[in-house]
Write an enzyme that holds these catalytic residues in place. Structure first.
Site, PDB file in Angstrom:
ATOM      1  N   ASP A 279       0.479  -0.945  -0.519  1.00 43.88           N
ATOM      2  CA  ASP A 279       0.469  -0.309   0.204  1.00 43.88           C
ATOM      3  C   ASP A 279       0.692   1.213   0.036  1.00 43.88           C
ATOM      4  O   ASP A 279       0.291   2.170  -0.774  1.00 43.88           O
ATOM      5  CB  ASP A 279      -0.601   0.186   1.553  1.00 43.88           C
ATOM      6  CG  ASP A 279      -1.643  -0.946   0.944  1.00 43.88           C
ATOM      7  OD1 ASP A 279      -2.126  -1.599  -0.036  1.00 43.88           O
ATOM      8  OD2 ASP A 279      -3.288  -0.971   1.686  1.00 43.88           O
TER       9      ASP A 279
ATOM     10  N   CYS B 184       1.084  -8.645   4.457  1.00 45.29           N
ATOM     11  CA  CYS B 184       0.363  -7.141   4.205  1.00 45.29           C
ATOM     12  C   CYS B 184      -1.138  -7.200   4.385  1.00 45.29           C
ATOM     13  O   CYS B 184      -2.090  -8.280   4.373  1.00 45.29           O
ATOM     14  CB  CYS B 184       1.163  -6.545   3.503  1.00 45.29           C
ATOM     15  SG  CYS B 184       3.147  -6.192   4.427  1.00 45.29           S
ATOM     16  N   ASP B 185      -1.660  -5.406   3.536  1.00 44.59           N
ATOM     17  CA  ASP B 185      -2.818  -4.884   4.295  1.00 44.59           C
ATOM     18  C   ASP B 185      -3.677  -5.765   3.712  1.00 44.59           C
ATOM     19  O   ASP B 185      -4.891  -6.497   4.872  1.00 44.59           O
ATOM     20  CB  ASP B 185      -2.898  -4.387   3.889  1.00 44.59           C
ATOM     21  CG  ASP B 185      -2.028  -2.437   4.111  1.00 44.59           C
ATOM     22  OD1 ASP B 185      -1.249  -3.198   5.191  1.00 44.59           O
ATOM     23  OD2 ASP B 185      -2.516  -1.569   4.020  1.00 44.59           O
ATOM     24  N   LYS B 186      -3.894  -6.355   2.557  1.00 40.10           N
ATOM     25  CA  LYS B 186      -5.380  -6.909   2.188  1.00 40.10           C
ATOM     26  C   LYS B 186      -4.926  -8.246   1.983  1.00 40.10           C
ATOM     27  O   LYS B 186      -5.451  -9.178   1.221  1.00 40.10           O
ATOM     28  CB  LYS B 186      -5.862  -6.661   0.006  1.00 40.10           C
ATOM     29  CG  LYS B 186      -5.915  -5.055   0.066  1.00 40.10           C
ATOM     30  CD  LYS B 186      -6.683  -4.704   1.252  1.00 40.10           C
ATOM     31  CE  LYS B 186      -6.280  -2.955   1.901  1.00 40.10           C
ATOM     32  NZ  LYS B 186      -4.884  -2.723   1.493  1.00 40.10           N
TER      33      LYS B 186
ATOM     34  N   CYS C 139       4.687  -1.951   8.084  1.00 32.28           N
ATOM     35  CA  CYS C 139       5.224  -1.547   8.459  1.00 32.28           C
ATOM     36  C   CYS C 139       5.028  -1.392  10.223  1.00 32.28           C
ATOM     37  O   CYS C 139       3.441  -1.548  10.809  1.00 32.28           O
ATOM     38  CB  CYS C 139       4.409  -0.397   7.921  1.00 32.28           C
ATOM     39  SG  CYS C 139       5.928  -0.164   5.974  1.00 32.28           S
TER      40      CYS C 139
ATOM     41  N   GLU D 290      -7.061   4.677  -0.607  1.00 27.88           N
ATOM     42  CA  GLU D 290      -7.064   5.107   1.659  1.00 27.88           C
ATOM     43  C   GLU D 290      -6.134   6.598   1.124  1.00 27.88           C
ATOM     44  O   GLU D 290      -5.551   6.972  -0.554  1.00 27.88           O
ATOM     45  CB  GLU D 290      -5.752   4.378   1.191  1.00 27.88           C
ATOM     46  CG  GLU D 290      -5.713   2.795   2.127  1.00 27.88           C
ATOM     47  CD  GLU D 290      -4.558   2.051   2.867  1.00 27.88           C
ATOM     48  OE1 GLU D 290      -5.377   1.324   3.569  1.00 27.88           O
ATOM     49  OE2 GLU D 290      -3.847   2.141   2.434  1.00 27.88           O
TER      50      GLU D 290
ATOM     51  N   SER E  57      -4.839   4.381   5.353  1.00 29.92           N
ATOM     52  CA  SER E  57      -4.716   3.415   5.446  1.00 29.92           C
ATOM     53  C   SER E  57      -4.881   3.891   7.594  1.00 29.92           C
ATOM     54  O   SER E  57      -5.101   4.820   7.815  1.00 29.92           O
ATOM     55  CB  SER E  57      -2.800   4.370   5.023  1.00 29.92           C
ATOM     56  OG  SER E  57      -1.812   3.951   6.405  1.00 29.92           O
TER      57      SER E  57
END
Length: 555
Positions: free
Chosen positions: A78, A119-121, A191, A442, A468
């Protein structure tokens, strides 16, 4: 065994010939076939170490009597996708990941799975797939990044984006920005703050799909390699006991996840992903319950961007299980639920003490008596919108001001960096929702610009897009219905007064019902953005943010 469909009997001789081509022995073909879903790639910092975890998981599976076979899952960074057309391709990968993993697992008839996301998704996409496939499954994430250090203080990616805003405001030099650039992301891993990736990896522990430390053990620690081996061994135990994802991801497990979400102060993206995962598990997770849970759940953690602590600090303080143990003192969790450890929640968290009350506040001395996320409703967002309450400064908990209206993120950023947004304003960014984007980008760039320019304590931002986990301030997203389908956010005019009351869970456009009705009658849908390929298909199938932006076939 499910894999007998491709391994056993004379009719499967052709299948066995192909397994022979893979170099499998007759003994390996007799064992359970375990799929290892590897999210390794060389473009996402949170995924560059996953190859080592894959090898560790394979060892664990083999040691426990299984035959591991690796196949891939994609992942988008992202941070790299932020602020340009690439961000349209972030949320949409969640469904690509779920779909492709389902295809691979069922086409090859795996008996069990170990998912290695980060990570995110990538995390919710694989959790959605696990619920669909419903064979014994364990998750082990790539782990969080260590915090960076700039001028003797711990820093993370959100500090980097805000540094760019400070440069635009003239309060930071280019050399100082470079100092941040070279030091805020010092290692591989997701992160280092409580952003979306780490939020979802922590909530995977709470749901019961990951082992202790899944969300918090730093990516560079050897302890994570040991965890990966344990995950490989544990999935064989789940196979023997026939414990499956839908046995674990029950309605009560999702209520636990929402409760711990409130205590940790997770990313608002969890309010998109938890309903989507629940949907795949056959659970209706109505976000109306979020405020009810928040009202009785204390916020115990202020991890970056809400505060000065990081994932490594949470890990050293006792991790997710220590937070759960604090909440259990108030009887806020269902503890009789089975988990991927093969044990109940109560058994898992027993003896997991809070080692640092500055990182995990004791339940009787919280940051606030209510949770870290709030769901707001009102005539601007009749279905709902979401804010990370724990990252909002006290003076912005109640705010009203004139709307500054933009029909895309880029126009808003130009105005913010150009000094056209002043104290008291309410920035409205619309036509960035699931359909309007499409892809629900985001808005870390505009929120970081607001913070970097010193307006974080006086300017709110409202969008039908999303934020985010690195965003902080009065950043209110997921406005539903979105502008593209004629939600009220489409009718806001420059200068309209918007009233935000986070403690009361309300958001109101100070315009009469009659005037709103008139504007609605005069409104014309904007021309759909010119997209093709997957984005065009996604736009046709995606639903509203308040339902998790799931994909549904039109009836």
């Amino acid at each position: 065994m499910k894999s007998d469909n491709v391994k056993k009997g004379i009719a499967q001789a052709p299948h066995r010939s192909l397994f022979n081509a893979l170099g499998l022995t007759a003994e390996e073909m007799k064992r359970p076939l375990v799929g290892i879903v590897s999210s390794y790639n060389e473009i996402v910092p949170g995924h560059m170490n996953i190859d080592k975890l894959v090898e560790a998981v394979k060892l664990g599976v083999a040691m426990a009597g299984g035959t591991p076979r690796v196949f891939p899952a994609i992942a988008v960074c992202d941070g790299i996708a932020m602020g340009h057309v690439g961000m349209k391709y972030s949320l949409v990968t969640r469904d690509l990941i779920a779909d492709s993993t389902e295809c691979m697992a069922l086409a090859h008839q795996f008996d069990a799975l170990v998912m290695i996301p980060n990570c995110d998704k990538n995390v919710p996409g694989l959790l959605m797939a696990a619920a669909r496939i419903n064979v014994p499954t364990v998750f082990v994430s790539g782990g969080p990044m260590l915090a960076g250090h700039v001028n003797g203080k711990k820093r993370s990616l959100s500090s980097m984006f805000e540094a760019v805003g400070s440069y635009a405001a003239g309060t930071m030099t280019e050399e100082e920005v470079t100092e941040f650039e070279n030091n805020v992301c010092p290692t591989c891993g997701s992160c280092s703050g409580m952003y979306t990736a780490n939020s979802m990896n922590c909530l995977t522990e709470v749901l019961g799909m990951g082992l202790k430390g899944n969300g918090t053990i730093p990516a560079v620690y050897s302890e994570r390699i040991r965890l990966a081996k344990q995950a490989g061994m544990k999935v064989m135990e789940l196979f023997e006991k026939n414990i499956r994802p839908r046995d674990i991801m029950t309605e009560k497990a999702f209520l636990n996840a929402l409760t711990v979400d409130m205590a940790l102060g997770c990313s608002t993206n969890s309010m998109l992903h938890l309903p989507a995962i629940a949907h795949e598990a056959g659970v209706d997770l109505n976000l109306d319950i979020a405020n009810e849970l928040s009202a009785k759940t204390p916020n115990l953690c202020h991890l970056a961007p809400a505060g000065p602590t990081y994932m490594e600090d949470l890990n050293e303080a006792g991790g997710v299980y220590a937070v759960m143990n604090e909440l259990d003192k108030k009887g806020l969790l269902y503890t009789d639920l089975i988990t991927a450890t093969g044990k109940t929640v109560a058994e898992n968290i027993k003896g997991c003490v809070n080692r640092n009350p500055e990182v995990i506040r004791p339940v009787d001395n919280p940051y606030s008596e209510t949770g870290g996320i709030a769901v707001l409703k009102g005539n601007l967002a009749p279905d709902s919108c979401v804010v990370k309450r724990s990252a909002v400064v006290p003076e912005m908990m109640v705010h009203e001001g004139p709307a500054r209206v933009f029909d895309c993120e880029e126009d808003a950023i130009e105005a913010i960096r150009g000094g056209k947004i002043v104290e008291g304003d309410v920035v409205v960014i619309r036509y960035e929702g699931p359909k309007g984007g499409p892809g629900m980008r985001e808005m870390l760039n505009p929120t970081s610009a607001i913070a970097g320019m010193g307006l974080g304590a006086s300017v709110a931002l409202i969008t039908d897009g999303r934020f985010s986990g690195a965003s902080r301030g009065a950043s209110i997203g997921h406005v539903s219905p979105e502008a593209a389908v004629g939600g009220p956010i489409a009718f806001v005019k420059e200068g309209d007064i918007i009233k935000i009351n986070i403690p009361a869970n309300t958001i109101e456009l100070d315009v009469s019902d009659e005037e709103l009705a008139k504007r609605k009658a005069e409104w014309k849908p904007k021309d759909a953005k010119d997209v093709s390929g997957y984005l065009a298909r996604y736009r046709e199938l995606v639903t509203s943010a308040n339902t998790g932006a799931i994909l549904q076939i039109k009836k």
